[in-house]
Every structure is written in structure tokens, then in C-alpha cells.
Design a protein around this motif. Structure first.
Motif, PDB file in Angstrom:
ATOM      1  N   TYR A   1      61.572   4.892 -17.740  1.00 41.35           N
ATOM      2  CA  TYR A   1      61.862   6.300 -18.016  1.00 41.35           C
ATOM      3  C   TYR A   1      63.210   6.468 -18.705  1.00 41.35           C
ATOM      4  CZ  TYR A   1      57.892   7.443 -15.053  1.00 41.35           C
ATOM      5  OH  TYR A   1      56.649   7.544 -14.520  1.00 41.35           O
TER       6      TYR A   1
ATOM      7  N   MET B   1      54.220   1.168 -12.751  1.00 42.31           N
ATOM      8  CA  MET B   1      54.444   2.027 -13.895  1.00 42.31           C
ATOM      9  C   MET B   1      55.489   3.088 -13.595  1.00 42.31           C
ATOM     10  SD  MET B   1      53.260   1.860 -16.834  1.00 42.31           S
ATOM     11  CE  MET B   1      52.783   2.695 -18.278  1.00 42.31           C
ATOM     12  N   THR B   2      55.993   3.118 -12.402  1.00 44.19           N
ATOM     13  CA  THR B   2      57.015   4.105 -12.044  1.00 44.19           C
ATOM     14  C   THR B   2      58.398   3.488 -12.085  1.00 44.19           C
ATOM     15  OG1 THR B   2      56.760   3.590  -9.698  1.00 44.19           O
ATOM     16  CG2 THR B   2      55.401   5.380 -10.611  1.00 44.19           C
ATOM     17  N   ASP B   3      58.577   2.546 -12.953  1.00 43.48           N
ATOM     18  CA  ASP B   3      59.866   1.872 -13.071  1.00 43.48           C
ATOM     19  C   ASP B   3      60.893   2.838 -13.652  1.00 43.48           C
ATOM     20  OD1 ASP B   3      61.808  -0.097 -13.203  1.00 43.48           O
ATOM     21  OD2 ASP B   3      61.053  -0.942 -15.078  1.00 43.48           O
ATOM     22  N   PRO B   4      62.018   3.076 -12.965  1.00 42.11           N
ATOM     23  CA  PRO B   4      63.026   4.007 -13.488  1.00 42.11           C
ATOM     24  C   PRO B   4      63.632   3.540 -14.816  1.00 42.11           C
ATOM     25  CG  PRO B   4      63.567   3.338 -11.247  1.00 42.11           C
ATOM     26  CD  PRO B   4      62.355   2.579 -11.650  1.00 42.11           C
TER      27      PRO B   4
END
Length: 79
Positions: free
Chosen positions: A7, A1-4
Motif C-alpha cells: 500500500y 495481500m494486505t501487506d502495508p
């Protein structure tokens, strides 16, 4: 879920939304200013509306009469 990329997509969507809201608000503001300028032109800057000419009043009365007849026709009333 921390895919740049996620964002970046969310940030660009938020920026586009903000741009659309800003554009719509600016268009409304310009329209309001144009309306006020027309009101000032119509009243001559005095705040009191000028009287329309006699021919304009006759034309308005004729249009009101036509509207009344059309409403009567739409309501099914015989004139």
C-alpha cells in the motif's frame, strides 16, 4: 495481500504520478502565459499586429523563395 508495504508503494507511486502531471501542466500554463505576453508585446496591446519593417519583409520573401527552390530540388524538378 494486505501487506502495508504494498500500500505504501502504491500510494507513493500515485503521488509521484500526480506530481509529474501537475508539473507538466504548470510548465504548459507558464509557456502559454509567456506566449500571450509576447503577443501583447508584438501588437502593442492594441490587438492588431504591427507591420514588419521593409527589410524584414524582404528577408521573409527571400526565405520563401529559397524554400520553394529547395522543395523543387527535393521533388526532382529542374528550375
Amino acid at each position: 495481500m494486505t501487506d502495508p508495504m504494498l500500500y505504501l508503494t502504491l500510494a507513493s507511486a500515485a503521488l509521484m504520478g500526480l506530481a509529474m502531471i501537475t508539473w507538466a501542466t504548470l510548465a504548459g500554463w507558464r509557456g502559454w502565459l509567456q506566449l500571450k505576453a509576447q503577443e501583447l508585446t508584438r501588437t502593442g496591446g492594441t490587438g492588431e499586429p504591427t507591420m514588419p519593417s521593409a527589410s524584414a519583409r524582404i528577408e521573409i520573401a527571400d526565405l520563401k523563395e529559397r524554400i520553394r527552390k529547395l522543395e523543387a530540388i527535393a521533388a526532382g524538378v529542374d528550375l
